[in-house]
Design a protein around this motif. Structure first.
Motif, PDB file in Angstrom:
ATOM      1  N   ILE A  73     -12.347   3.400  14.958  1.00 19.83           N
ATOM      2  CA  ILE A  73     -11.933   2.184  15.728  1.00 19.83           C
ATOM      3  C   ILE A  73     -13.211   1.324  15.592  1.00 19.83           C
ATOM      4  O   ILE A  73     -14.155   1.520  16.274  1.00 19.83           O
ATOM      5  CB  ILE A  73     -11.602   2.304  17.070  1.00 19.83           C
ATOM      6  CG1 ILE A  73     -10.375   3.307  17.064  1.00 19.83           C
ATOM      7  CG2 ILE A  73     -11.088   1.006  17.653  1.00 19.83           C
ATOM      8  CD1 ILE A  73      -9.809   3.640  18.339  1.00 19.83           C
ATOM      9  N   PRO A  74     -13.232   0.223  14.495  1.00 18.83           N
ATOM     10  CA  PRO A  74     -14.166  -0.659  14.342  1.00 18.83           C
ATOM     11  C   PRO A  74     -14.461  -1.328  15.583  1.00 18.83           C
ATOM     12  O   PRO A  74     -13.725  -1.722  16.348  1.00 18.83           O
ATOM     13  CB  PRO A  74     -13.820  -1.523  13.200  1.00 18.83           C
ATOM     14  CG  PRO A  74     -12.699  -1.109  12.465  1.00 18.83           C
ATOM     15  CD  PRO A  74     -12.141  -0.023  13.468  1.00 18.83           C
ATOM     16  N   PRO A  75     -15.698  -1.724  15.603  1.00 23.59           N
ATOM     17  CA  PRO A  75     -16.234  -2.637  16.989  1.00 23.59           C
ATOM     18  C   PRO A  75     -15.570  -4.112  17.213  1.00 23.59           C
ATOM     19  O   PRO A  75     -15.326  -4.459  18.186  1.00 23.59           O
ATOM     20  CB  PRO A  75     -17.722  -2.513  16.838  1.00 23.59           C
ATOM     21  CG  PRO A  75     -18.046  -2.554  15.288  1.00 23.59           C
ATOM     22  CD  PRO A  75     -17.022  -1.466  14.711  1.00 23.59           C
ATOM     23  N   ILE A  76     -15.022  -4.384  16.145  1.00 26.25           N
ATOM     24  CA  ILE A  76     -14.308  -5.861  16.285  1.00 26.25           C
ATOM     25  C   ILE A  76     -13.179  -5.865  15.534  1.00 26.25           C
ATOM     26  O   ILE A  76     -13.076  -5.301  14.329  1.00 26.25           O
ATOM     27  CB  ILE A  76     -15.467  -7.038  15.667  1.00 26.25           C
ATOM     28  CG1 ILE A  76     -16.518  -7.251  16.594  1.00 26.25           C
ATOM     29  CG2 ILE A  76     -14.530  -8.127  15.434  1.00 26.25           C
ATOM     30  CD1 ILE A  76     -17.266  -8.324  16.087  1.00 26.25           C
ATOM     31  N   ASN A  77     -12.024  -6.281  16.066  1.00 18.54           N
ATOM     32  CA  ASN A  77     -10.802  -6.636  15.219  1.00 18.54           C
ATOM     33  C   ASN A  77     -10.020  -7.735  15.557  1.00 18.54           C
ATOM     34  O   ASN A  77     -10.506  -8.484  16.751  1.00 18.54           O
ATOM     35  CB  ASN A  77      -9.646  -5.337  15.528  1.00 18.54           C
ATOM     36  CG  ASN A  77      -9.145  -5.198  16.982  1.00 18.54           C
ATOM     37  OD1 ASN A  77      -8.140  -5.738  17.265  1.00 18.54           O
ATOM     38  ND2 ASN A  77      -9.879  -4.506  17.652  1.00 18.54           N
ATOM     39  N   GLN A  78      -9.292  -8.363  14.884  1.00 21.30           N
ATOM     40  CA  GLN A  78      -8.931  -9.552  14.906  1.00 21.30           C
ATOM     41  C   GLN A  78      -7.311  -9.660  14.369  1.00 21.30           C
ATOM     42  O   GLN A  78      -7.217  -9.094  13.469  1.00 21.30           O
ATOM     43  CB  GLN A  78      -9.745 -10.428  14.198  1.00 21.30           C
ATOM     44  CG  GLN A  78      -9.567 -12.070  14.077  1.00 21.30           C
ATOM     45  CD  GLN A  78     -10.566 -12.705  13.503  1.00 21.30           C
ATOM     46  OE1 GLN A  78     -11.025 -12.268  12.191  1.00 21.30           O
ATOM     47  NE2 GLN A  78     -11.042 -14.036  13.886  1.00 21.30           N
ATOM     48  N   PHE A  79      -6.848 -10.594  15.166  1.00 26.82           N
ATOM     49  CA  PHE A  79      -5.404 -10.894  14.469  1.00 26.82           C
ATOM     50  C   PHE A  79      -5.507 -11.966  13.553  1.00 26.82           C
ATOM     51  O   PHE A  79      -6.321 -12.833  13.477  1.00 26.82           O
ATOM     52  CB  PHE A  79      -4.400 -11.266  15.911  1.00 26.82           C
ATOM     53  CG  PHE A  79      -4.000 -10.232  16.711  1.00 26.82           C
ATOM     54  CD1 PHE A  79      -2.959  -9.211  16.150  1.00 26.82           C
ATOM     55  CD2 PHE A  79      -4.763  -9.905  17.852  1.00 26.82           C
ATOM     56  CE1 PHE A  79      -2.919  -8.335  17.164  1.00 26.82           C
ATOM     57  CE2 PHE A  79      -4.591  -8.927  18.649  1.00 26.82           C
ATOM     58  CZ  PHE A  79      -3.476  -7.913  18.380  1.00 26.82           C
ATOM     59  N   ALA A  80      -4.460 -12.121  12.660  1.00 18.16           N
ATOM     60  CA  ALA A  80      -4.334 -12.932  11.612  1.00 18.16           C
ATOM     61  C   ALA A  80      -2.898 -13.441  11.707  1.00 18.16           C
ATOM     62  O   ALA A  80      -1.807 -12.697  11.735  1.00 18.16           O
ATOM     63  CB  ALA A  80      -4.764 -12.227  10.326  1.00 18.16           C
ATOM     64  N   ARG A  81      -2.493 -14.588  10.810  1.00 16.00           N
ATOM     65  CA  ARG A  81      -1.201 -15.231  10.731  1.00 16.00           C
ATOM     66  C   ARG A  81      -0.743 -14.664   9.493  1.00 16.00           C
ATOM     67  O   ARG A  81      -1.771 -14.882   8.226  1.00 16.00           O
ATOM     68  CB  ARG A  81      -1.266 -16.671  11.046  1.00 16.00           C
ATOM     69  CG  ARG A  81      -1.253 -17.144  12.193  1.00 16.00           C
ATOM     70  CD  ARG A  81      -1.069 -18.543  12.386  1.00 16.00           C
ATOM     71  NE  ARG A  81      -1.303 -18.950  13.767  1.00 16.00           N
ATOM     72  CZ  ARG A  81      -1.193 -20.151  13.903  1.00 16.00           C
ATOM     73  NH1 ARG A  81      -0.515 -21.224  13.235  1.00 16.00           N
ATOM     74  NH2 ARG A  81      -1.055 -20.427  15.305  1.00 16.00           N
ATOM     75  N   LYS A  82       0.391 -14.269   9.276  1.00 17.03           N
ATOM     76  CA  LYS A  82       0.767 -14.072   8.001  1.00 17.03           C
ATOM     77  C   LYS A  82       2.070 -14.823   7.640  1.00 17.03           C
ATOM     78  O   LYS A  82       3.413 -14.646   8.374  1.00 17.03           O
ATOM     79  CB  LYS A  82       1.462 -12.487   7.948  1.00 17.03           C
ATOM     80  CG  LYS A  82       2.084 -11.894   6.870  1.00 17.03           C
ATOM     81  CD  LYS A  82       2.359 -10.609   6.994  1.00 17.03           C
ATOM     82  CE  LYS A  82       3.350  -9.905   5.530  1.00 17.03           C
ATOM     83  NZ  LYS A  82       3.532  -8.632   5.640  1.00 17.03           N
ATOM     84  N   SER A  83       2.280 -15.808   6.936  1.00 16.88           N
ATOM     85  CA  SER A  83       2.961 -16.865   6.942  1.00 16.88           C
ATOM     86  C   SER A  83       4.066 -16.602   5.847  1.00 16.88           C
ATOM     87  O   SER A  83       4.032 -16.103   4.659  1.00 16.88           O
ATOM     88  CB  SER A  83       2.466 -18.093   6.424  1.00 16.88           C
ATOM     89  OG  SER A  83       1.561 -18.459   7.568  1.00 16.88           O
ATOM     90  N   TYR A  84       5.457 -16.356   6.282  1.00 18.98           N
ATOM     91  CA  TYR A  84       6.646 -16.536   5.415  1.00 18.98           C
ATOM     92  C   TYR A  84       7.837 -17.064   6.439  1.00 18.98           C
ATOM     93  O   TYR A  84       7.730 -17.030   7.415  1.00 18.98           O
ATOM     94  CB  TYR A  84       6.730 -15.058   4.893  1.00 18.98           C
ATOM     95  CG  TYR A  84       7.300 -13.988   5.788  1.00 18.98           C
ATOM     96  CD1 TYR A  84       8.372 -13.521   5.889  1.00 18.98           C
ATOM     97  CD2 TYR A  84       6.297 -13.372   6.641  1.00 18.98           C
ATOM     98  CE1 TYR A  84       8.956 -12.546   6.908  1.00 18.98           C
ATOM     99  CE2 TYR A  84       6.580 -12.499   7.448  1.00 18.98           C
ATOM    100  CZ  TYR A  84       8.001 -11.840   7.605  1.00 18.98           C
ATOM    101  OH  TYR A  84       8.261 -11.169   8.527  1.00 18.98           O
TER     102      TYR A  84
END
Ligand code: ADP
Ligand code: MG
Length: 348
Positions: A73-84
């Motif tokens: 489990i990496p120390p930093i995770n982040q959400f991202a937008r996937k556009s479609y």
């Protein structure tokens, strides 16, 4: 020996059972029994001006799956937008994760019917939100947004799977782990776990991988098995007669028992992934991971080893633990004083 063998990587979507949706306090309801569009709110309908809030219980449950799959489990995770664009996705983008997923680099050991064990590497497991559901009726389509925004975990394996049987064993074991963790009930007919095999074939003289096709959204382990068998035969023929294989997204036609091309594959660039500006990054401390690890129940492998310890063969034990309800039933039978081996034979 055949000159060819299948090469398969699985992408598996698993809904995470939580009281509320991934990014709002809208309740999650049963997809089969609830009336359409009764569990919706401004966030899951994608209304302008709404803001998402991270459901931390979903994050912790997803971390439990990652730990059960021996992931880091990496120390930093982040959400991202996937556009479609699609009518079941009112925002025009899905909140997912891209280059900073929640968990990475794990594995799952699968038990095969010849008594051997094989390690399948897990590339990543990331969090996202489910979409709504389209219902096609005569003359049109209806959309139900109850499912929109339900927490979803996407688990991606390396292309380490080399037969339909191995894919089946992986899917069964993963489903069992999800059941044991209480992530979902594993009822694939309700769509709580959906599998997409990526399939290519390898000639014995190949050094690299050939072009793959991806079969979308299978909702039974049986169709995973059949689609791999079918695609493997189709692709071998296509390479041998000189046509070759073109990268494509396919569907499974249950009535005809074959795969059908839906579209030629889009690439990651087309989704225009970028960091979700409305959500903070999540920092994961080792202490937090340790606390999550303490929440893990006894998992299928540990239970299997315990059953082997009372005189059941390895394969029989792996069959018994493959479904949590069967495993619980077996343990209750043993606790009444029944002979382990006899009960095992009877159940199997
Ligand atoms: P994408 O991000 O475009 O979906 P990835 O390269 O991340 O593609 O792989 C998605 C899935 O396909 C993974 O499970 C991976 O193991 C599998 N895969 C990739 N290349 C092949 C191949 N040539 N044959 C079979 N499976 C593959
Ligand atoms: Mg894919």
């Amino acid at each position: 020996m055949s000159e060819w063998m299948p090469v398969v990587g699985l992408e598996i979507h698993a809904e995470i059972l939580t009281k509320t949706k991934m990014f709002s306090n809208c309740p999650v309801v049963d997809s089969v029994s609830a009336l359409p569009n009764t569990a919706v709110d401004p966030v899951s309908l994608g209304l302008p001006g709404t803001l998402p809030v991270i459901n931390m219980e979903a994050v912790e449950r997803a971390m439990m799956v990652g730990l059960a799959l021996h992931c880091e489990i990496p120390p930093i995770n982040q959400f991202a937008r996937k556009s479609y664009f699609y009518p079941d996705l009112p925002k025009g983008y899905q909140i997912s994760q891209y280059d900073r997923p929640l968990t990475v680099r794990g594995y799952l050991d699968i038990d095969l019917s010849d008594g051997t064990t094989k390690r399948i590497r897990v590339r990543r497991a990331h969090l996202e939100e489910d979409t709504g559901k389209l219902i096609h009726i005569d003359g049109g389509s209806l959309v139900d947004f109850n499912r929109a925004g339900v927490p979803l975990l996407e688990i991606v394996t390396e292309p380490d799977i080399h037969s339909a049987e191995e894919a089946e064993a992986f899917a069964r074991k993963l489903r069992a782990i999800l059941q044991y963790l209480g992530i979902n009930d594993g009822d694939m007919s309700k769509g709580v776990m959906r599998i997409e095999p990526n399939i290519s074939v390898k000639h014995k003289d190949d050094t690299g991988l050939r072009t793959r096709t991806e079969v979308k959204n299978l909702n039974s382990i049986r169709t995973v098995y059949r689609s791999i068998e079918y695609e493997t035969a189709r692709q071998i023929k296509a390479w041998e007669n000189g046509d070759g294989v073109r990268q494509a997204t396919m569907g499974w036609d249950e009535a005809r028992g074959c795969t059908v091309i839906q579209r030629f594959k889009e690439s990651a660039e087309e989704y225009r992934y970028f960091p979700e500006p409305d959500l903070p990054i999540i920092e994961v401390s080792p202490e937090w991971v340790a606390r999550i690890r303490e929440r893990l129940p006894e998992l299928p492998d540990a239970k299997r080893d315990r059953f082997i310890g009372v005189g059941v063969t390895r394969y029989d034990a792996s069959v018994l633990v493959a479904d949590k309800l069967v495993a619980d039933y077996y343990e209750r039978a043993i606790s009444t004083g029944a002979t382990p081996k006899t009960v095992a034979n009877w159940i199997i």
